[in-house]
Design a protein around this motif. Structure first.
Motif, PDB file in Angstrom:
ATOM      1  N   LYS A  17      14.764 -47.617  93.480  1.00 32.56           N
ATOM      2  CA  LYS A  17      14.658 -48.999  92.615  1.00 32.56           C
ATOM      3  C   LYS A  17      15.324 -48.190  90.856  1.00 32.56           C
ATOM      4  O   LYS A  17      13.640 -47.703  90.640  1.00 32.56           O
ATOM      5  N   PRO A  18      15.516 -49.036  90.571  1.00 28.79           N
ATOM      6  CA  PRO A  18      15.823 -49.449  89.059  1.00 28.79           C
ATOM      7  C   PRO A  18      14.190 -49.044  88.068  1.00 28.79           C
ATOM      8  O   PRO A  18      13.552 -49.985  88.611  1.00 28.79           O
ATOM      9  N   ALA A  19      14.198 -48.129  87.101  1.00 23.45           N
ATOM     10  CA  ALA A  19      12.703 -48.083  86.404  1.00 23.45           C
ATOM     11  C   ALA A  19      12.749 -48.861  86.116  1.00 23.45           C
ATOM     12  O   ALA A  19      11.882 -49.153  85.741  1.00 23.45           O
ATOM     13  N   GLN A  20      13.429 -49.916  85.389  1.00 23.72           N
ATOM     14  CA  GLN A  20      13.569 -50.907  84.448  1.00 23.72           C
ATOM     15  C   GLN A  20      13.249 -52.502  85.408  1.00 23.72           C
ATOM     16  O   GLN A  20      12.511 -53.180  83.802  1.00 23.72           O
ATOM     17  N   ILE A  21      12.775 -52.612  86.501  1.00 25.46           N
ATOM     18  CA  ILE A  21      12.281 -53.026  86.985  1.00 25.46           C
ATOM     19  C   ILE A  21      10.648 -53.013  86.834  1.00 25.46           C
ATOM     20  O   ILE A  21       9.491 -54.119  86.411  1.00 25.46           O
ATOM     21  N   ALA A  22      10.013 -52.270  86.260  1.00 20.29           N
ATOM     22  CA  ALA A  22       8.193 -51.943  85.827  1.00 20.29           C
ATOM     23  C   ALA A  22       8.815 -52.544  84.355  1.00 20.29           C
ATOM     24  O   ALA A  22       7.335 -52.848  83.906  1.00 20.29           O
ATOM     25  N   ILE A  31       8.865 -55.651  83.718  1.00 23.85           N
ATOM     26  CA  ILE A  31       8.838 -56.642  83.955  1.00 23.85           C
ATOM     27  C   ILE A  31       7.447 -57.190  83.803  1.00 23.85           C
ATOM     28  O   ILE A  31       6.897 -58.313  83.477  1.00 23.85           O
ATOM     29  N   LEU A  32       6.403 -56.126  84.201  1.00 17.81           N
ATOM     30  CA  LEU A  32       4.973 -56.838  84.585  1.00 17.81           C
ATOM     31  C   LEU A  32       4.752 -56.765  82.798  1.00 17.81           C
ATOM     32  O   LEU A  32       3.962 -57.753  82.607  1.00 17.81           O
ATOM     33  N   PRO A  33       5.082 -55.683  82.150  1.00 17.21           N
ATOM     34  CA  PRO A  33       4.748 -55.834  80.853  1.00 17.21           C
ATOM     35  C   PRO A  33       5.157 -56.541  80.041  1.00 17.21           C
ATOM     36  O   PRO A  33       4.800 -57.560  78.969  1.00 17.21           O
ATOM     37  N   ALA A  34       6.605 -57.134  80.038  1.00 21.08           N
ATOM     38  CA  ALA A  34       7.396 -58.506  80.034  1.00 21.08           C
ATOM     39  C   ALA A  34       6.911 -59.761  79.821  1.00 21.08           C
ATOM     40  O   ALA A  34       6.886 -61.124  78.743  1.00 21.08           O
ATOM     41  N   THR A  35       5.638 -60.078  81.298  1.00 14.39           N
ATOM     42  CA  THR A  35       5.572 -61.418  81.393  1.00 14.39           C
ATOM     43  C   THR A  35       3.977 -61.089  81.051  1.00 14.39           C
ATOM     44  O   THR A  35       3.326 -62.417  80.571  1.00 14.39           O
ATOM     45  N   VAL A  36       3.590 -60.261  80.727  1.00 14.50           N
ATOM     46  CA  VAL A  36       2.487 -60.013  79.875  1.00 14.50           C
ATOM     47  C   VAL A  36       2.586 -61.174  78.027  1.00 14.50           C
ATOM     48  O   VAL A  36       1.604 -61.432  77.856  1.00 14.50           O
ATOM     49  N   TYR A  37       2.931 -59.961  77.304  1.00 14.66           N
ATOM     50  CA  TYR A  37       3.790 -61.156  76.638  1.00 14.66           C
ATOM     51  C   TYR A  37       4.111 -62.569  76.815  1.00 14.66           C
ATOM     52  O   TYR A  37       3.645 -63.214  75.199  1.00 14.66           O
ATOM     53  N   LEU A  60       1.844 -65.749  87.044  1.00 12.17           N
ATOM     54  CA  LEU A  60       1.138 -65.331  88.414  1.00 12.17           C
ATOM     55  C   LEU A  60       2.040 -64.795  89.720  1.00 12.17           C
ATOM     56  O   LEU A  60       1.959 -63.894  90.105  1.00 12.17           O
ATOM     57  N   ALA A  61       2.738 -65.604  89.860  1.00 14.22           N
ATOM     58  CA  ALA A  61       3.865 -65.492  90.853  1.00 14.22           C
ATOM     59  C   ALA A  61       4.211 -64.058  90.305  1.00 14.22           C
ATOM     60  O   ALA A  61       4.806 -63.265  91.166  1.00 14.22           O
ATOM     61  N   GLN A  75       4.671 -57.870  91.500  1.00 15.36           N
ATOM     62  CA  GLN A  75       4.720 -56.977  90.923  1.00 15.36           C
ATOM     63  C   GLN A  75       3.883 -55.720  91.646  1.00 15.36           C
ATOM     64  O   GLN A  75       3.650 -54.564  92.374  1.00 15.36           O
ATOM     65  N   VAL A  76       1.979 -56.326  92.079  1.00 11.55           N
ATOM     66  CA  VAL A  76       1.159 -55.650  92.517  1.00 11.55           C
ATOM     67  C   VAL A  76       1.616 -55.287  94.024  1.00 11.55           C
ATOM     68  O   VAL A  76       1.868 -54.279  94.405  1.00 11.55           O
ATOM     69  N   TYR A  77       2.683 -56.101  94.787  1.00  7.51           N
ATOM     70  CA  TYR A  77       2.940 -56.256  95.575  1.00  7.51           C
ATOM     71  C   TYR A  77       3.842 -55.208  96.145  1.00  7.51           C
ATOM     72  O   TYR A  77       3.792 -53.801  96.575  1.00  7.51           O
TER      73      TYR A  77
END
Length: 167
Positions: free
Chosen positions: A111-116, A118-124, A150-151, A156-158
């Motif tokens: 998958k594209p690395a940019q998907i990763a 999403i997790l730090p962005a949602t924390v911000y 949370l969703a 992302q964890v899944y």
């Protein structure tokens, strides 16, 4: 640190988004990073007790130190602010490391690395949600933002922690 992180070095895991890692390495790296974030967050919350709760109280503290010519009255205030600011910078650097680890896992999944990102962005988004949501959605804004975050975290964890990749 190499023993804790498995066969990969910390330099490989946390400094570049090139390469691939398996699920176990992702979990180990995320435990280290989340633990570091928890320590930084706990430090910020503990130091918050030293800070005046209102701008008027902070101004009174500084004015009292200036009037008595005793700079030591304001040292805990400024030291707490400095440590909190340094902690925030370290948290940002840790979130960049979270992206690097996630990008390596996305590479393994094809998958594209940019998907990763999403997790730090949602924390911000979660951090700034009281400011954003109160203006945009005044009644249920924080609830809506929290449920969406949370969703995304669960997804992302899944995706990064449970889906089998090439390695």
């Amino acid at each position: 640190m190499a023993g804790l992180l498995g066969a990969h070095s910390a330099r490989f895991l946390f400094r570049d988004d090139k390469g691939s890692i398996e699920r176990a390495s992702w979990w180990r790296a995320m435990v280290v990073l989340v633990l570091a974030l928890a320590i930084m967050g706990g430090l910020v919350m503990a130091l918050d007790d030293f800070l005046p709760k209102t701008p008027e109280a902070a101004e009174a503290l500084v004015n009292r130190a200036a009037e008595t010519h005793n700079g030591f009255l304001s040292v805990p205030y400024y030291a707490s602010l400095f440590v909190i600011d340094v902690s925030y910078v370290l948290m940002i650097l840790i979130s960049v490391c979270i992206y690097f680890v996630g990008a390596k896992r996305c590479n393994d999944l094809g998958k594209p690395a940019q998907i990763a990102l999403i997790l730090p962005a949602t924390v911000y988004v979660q951090i700034f949600s009281p400011i954003i949501s109160d203006q945009l959605l005044p009644v249920y804004g924080r609830w809506i933002v929290s449920v969406i975050v949370l969703a995304i975290v669960i997804w992302q964890v899944y995706l990064l922690g449970f889906v089998k990749g090439k390695l």
